[in-house]
Design a protein around this motif. Structure first.
Motif, PDB file in Angstrom:
ATOM      1  N   GLU A  73       0.831  -1.198   0.000  1.00  0.00           N
ATOM      2  CA  GLU A  73       0.000   0.000   0.000  1.00  0.00           C
ATOM      3  C   GLU A  73       0.867   1.250   0.000  1.00  0.00           C
ATOM      4  OE1 GLU A  73      -2.854   0.119   3.109  1.00  0.00           O
ATOM      5  OE2 GLU A  73      -3.894  -1.655   2.398  1.00  0.00           O
ATOM      6  N   GLU A  84      -5.798  -4.186  -1.573  1.00  0.00           N
ATOM      7  CA  GLU A  84      -5.166  -5.393  -1.045  1.00  0.00           C
ATOM      8  C   GLU A  84      -3.819  -5.583  -1.736  1.00  0.00           C
ATOM      9  OE1 GLU A  84      -5.628  -9.548   0.675  1.00  0.00           O
ATOM     10  OE2 GLU A  84      -7.290  -8.171   0.515  1.00  0.00           O
ATOM     11  N   ARG A  87      -3.704  -8.750  -4.230  1.00  0.00           N
ATOM     12  CA  ARG A  87      -4.919  -9.020  -4.997  1.00  0.00           C
ATOM     13  C   ARG A  87      -4.576  -9.448  -6.424  1.00  0.00           C
ATOM     14  NH1 ARG A  87      -6.842  -5.382  -8.721  1.00  0.00           N
ATOM     15  NH2 ARG A  87      -5.680  -3.430  -8.852  1.00  0.00           N
TER      16      ARG A  87
END
Length: 161
Positions: A73, A84, A87
């Motif tokens: 992130e 996420e 992901r």
């Protein structure tokens, strides 16, 4: 007036690399594909914080996806722009390329391994995929021996010359 480039940010070039892939797999063919990303993921990639060590590409619902690639992130991002880190991310390919890759994976038992994520000259994030076959243990040993021999040979030549 253009803004000065932030220190440490990548405008074009390699953002993340899977160096172990060429050791673990025999790469038969390489394909460049686009990545569908959200804004903070691009910033995190430009900072060079992604890892591809356990990533792989595969088929889901007739489309190609990149699984298990870790893009952390972006710390300066807003609360609404959270995502996420591991992901699945959609790979942007022409329909014909996607069909050929799906066929190669299912028929030949090959694996799609991401080799690197880079930014092209237009600033777009691209992933370089390798259509690969797994190496056997004896092939890996031979690669290590060849690499060591090249290093020793270069050392001897340097000392003589």
């Amino acid at each position: 007036m253009a803004e000065p480039r932030k220190k440490g940010m990548i405008s074009h070039g390699i953002a993340a690399q899977n160096r172990k892939a060429r050791f673990d797999y025999k790469i038969n063919e390489t394909i460049e594909a686009g990545l569908a990303l959200v804004g903070p993921e691009v910033k995190s990639l430009r900072a060079g914080r992604a890892t591809l060590t356990e990533a792989w590409a595969g088929e889901r619902d007739g489309e190609m996806w990149l699984f298990n690639a870790h893009i952390p992130e972006w710390q300066a991002g807003s609360f609404m722009a959270r995502f996420e880190p591991r992901r699945p991310r959609k790979l942007l390919l022409h329909r014909k390329q996607a069909r050929e890759l799906i066929g190669a994976i299912t028929r030949e038992g090959a694996t799609l391994v991401p080799l690197d994520i880079h930014f092209n000259e237009r600033g777009r994030a691209k992933v370089l995929l390798g259509l690969a076959e797994g190496k056997k243990k004896h092939d890996k040993r031979a690669a290590i021996a060849a690499r060591d021999w090249q290093r020793d040979k270069a050392r001897v030549m340097r000392d003589r010359g």
